[in-house]
Write a protein that holds these residues in place. Structure first.
Motif, PDB file in Angstrom:
ATOM      1  N   TRP A  83       0.857  -1.188   0.000  1.00 49.80           N
ATOM      2  CA  TRP A  83       0.000   0.000   0.000  1.00 49.80           C
ATOM      3  C   TRP A  83       0.890   1.233   0.000  1.00 49.80           C
ATOM      4  N   THR A  84       0.806   2.037  -1.089  1.00 44.30           N
ATOM      5  CA  THR A  84       1.700   3.174  -1.244  1.00 44.30           C
ATOM      6  C   THR A  84       0.925   4.410  -1.683  1.00 44.30           C
ATOM      7  N   PRO A  85       0.236   5.070  -0.750  1.00 45.68           N
ATOM      8  CA  PRO A  85      -0.473   6.299  -1.103  1.00 45.68           C
ATOM      9  C   PRO A  85       0.499   7.457  -1.274  1.00 45.68           C
ATOM     10  N   ARG A  86       0.101   8.403  -2.106  1.00 42.58           N
ATOM     11  CA  ARG A  86       0.895   9.622  -2.283  1.00 42.58           C
ATOM     12  C   ARG A  86      -0.049  10.751  -2.653  1.00 42.58           C
ATOM     13  N   ARG A 125      -0.834  26.838   2.574  1.00 41.15           N
ATOM     14  CA  ARG A 125      -0.178  25.696   3.227  1.00 41.15           C
ATOM     15  C   ARG A 125      -0.173  24.531   2.246  1.00 41.15           C
ATOM     16  N   VAL A 126       0.963  23.833   2.189  1.00 40.45           N
ATOM     17  CA  VAL A 126       1.101  22.673   1.319  1.00 40.45           C
ATOM     18  C   VAL A 126       1.510  21.482   2.185  1.00 40.45           C
ATOM     19  N   VAL A 127       0.769  20.400   2.044  1.00 43.41           N
ATOM     20  CA  VAL A 127       1.047  19.161   2.757  1.00 43.41           C
ATOM     21  C   VAL A 127       1.209  18.076   1.694  1.00 43.41           C
ATOM     22  N   SER A 128       2.274  17.294   1.766  1.00 49.68           N
ATOM     23  CA  SER A 128       2.459  16.215   0.802  1.00 49.68           C
ATOM     24  C   SER A 128       2.935  14.957   1.499  1.00 49.68           C
ATOM     25  N   ALA A 135       5.600   6.729   2.053  1.00 46.72           N
ATOM     26  CA  ALA A 135       4.191   7.060   1.871  1.00 46.72           C
ATOM     27  C   ALA A 135       3.563   7.548   3.173  1.00 46.72           C
ATOM     28  N   PHE A 136       4.177   7.227   4.285  1.00 49.72           N
ATOM     29  CA  PHE A 136       3.591   7.591   5.570  1.00 49.72           C
ATOM     30  C   PHE A 136       4.367   8.708   6.260  1.00 49.72           C
ATOM     31  N   GLU A 137       5.265   9.335   5.515  1.00 51.89           N
ATOM     32  CA  GLU A 137       6.020  10.476   6.007  1.00 51.89           C
ATOM     33  C   GLU A 137       5.444  11.742   5.381  1.00 51.89           C
ATOM     34  N   VAL A 138       5.009  12.661   6.218  1.00 48.20           N
ATOM     35  CA  VAL A 138       4.320  13.859   5.748  1.00 48.20           C
ATOM     36  C   VAL A 138       5.262  15.060   5.778  1.00 48.20           C
TER      37      VAL A 138
END
Length: 148
Positions: A83-86, A125-128, A135-138
């Motif tokens: 599972w690799t969300p982005r 504000r930008v969140v990625s 994938a779990f590092e914001v």
């Protein structure tokens, strides 16, 4: 001017759809799928509809006129296993513009002619996540681009 990191910029350029969250004059939140264009001159996001579709009469346009506070999310799954969300979330103020959509779309290389009315999202504000790291590092930061 580019308010996005290189990874965010490349990711946003690769994606055709986003979800725009608005709040109406009645206080009700709404989310709509939208196409978008990056405006590197202003650091903003352009949202426009196909010419003749009446963007100015859309709920999202009226919501922006009423409150101007928005969030835009572009995300996908790079892989399902593992599972690799982005994605990228952009929070900011939006400007409902009643003229200039066709010219703006042409300048930015839109795939179709834009309606005269359009929306400019000015990031605050930008969140990625999942772009330059896990994938779990914001990654999150405030940005202050020049208004367009």
């Amino acid at each position: 001017m580019n308010v996005f990191s290189t990874a965010e910029f490349e990711y946003l350029r690769s994606q055709p759809l986003a979800r725009l969250a608005t709040v109406g004059a009645d206080g009700m939140p709404r989310v709509k799928p939208v196409g978008f264009l990056l405006d590197t001159a202003t650091g903003g996001i352009v949202i426009g509809g196909y010419a003749g579709t009446g963007m100015a009469s859309s709920r999202k346009f009226r919501d922006v006129q009423a409150t101007a506070e928005v969030a835009l999310v572009v995300d996908d799954l790079a892989e399902v296993d593992p599972w690799t969300p982005r994605g990228v979330e952009i929070r900011g103020r939006a400007e409902a513009r009643t003229t200039g959509g066709a010219e703006t779309g042409e300048r930015l290389g839109a795939a179709f002619p834009l309606d005269p009315a359009w929306i400019l999202v000015v990031p605050r504000r930008v969140v990625s996540w999942g772009l330059a790291a896990s994938a779990f590092e914001v990654s999150a930061r405030d940005v202050l681009p020049k208004a367009g």
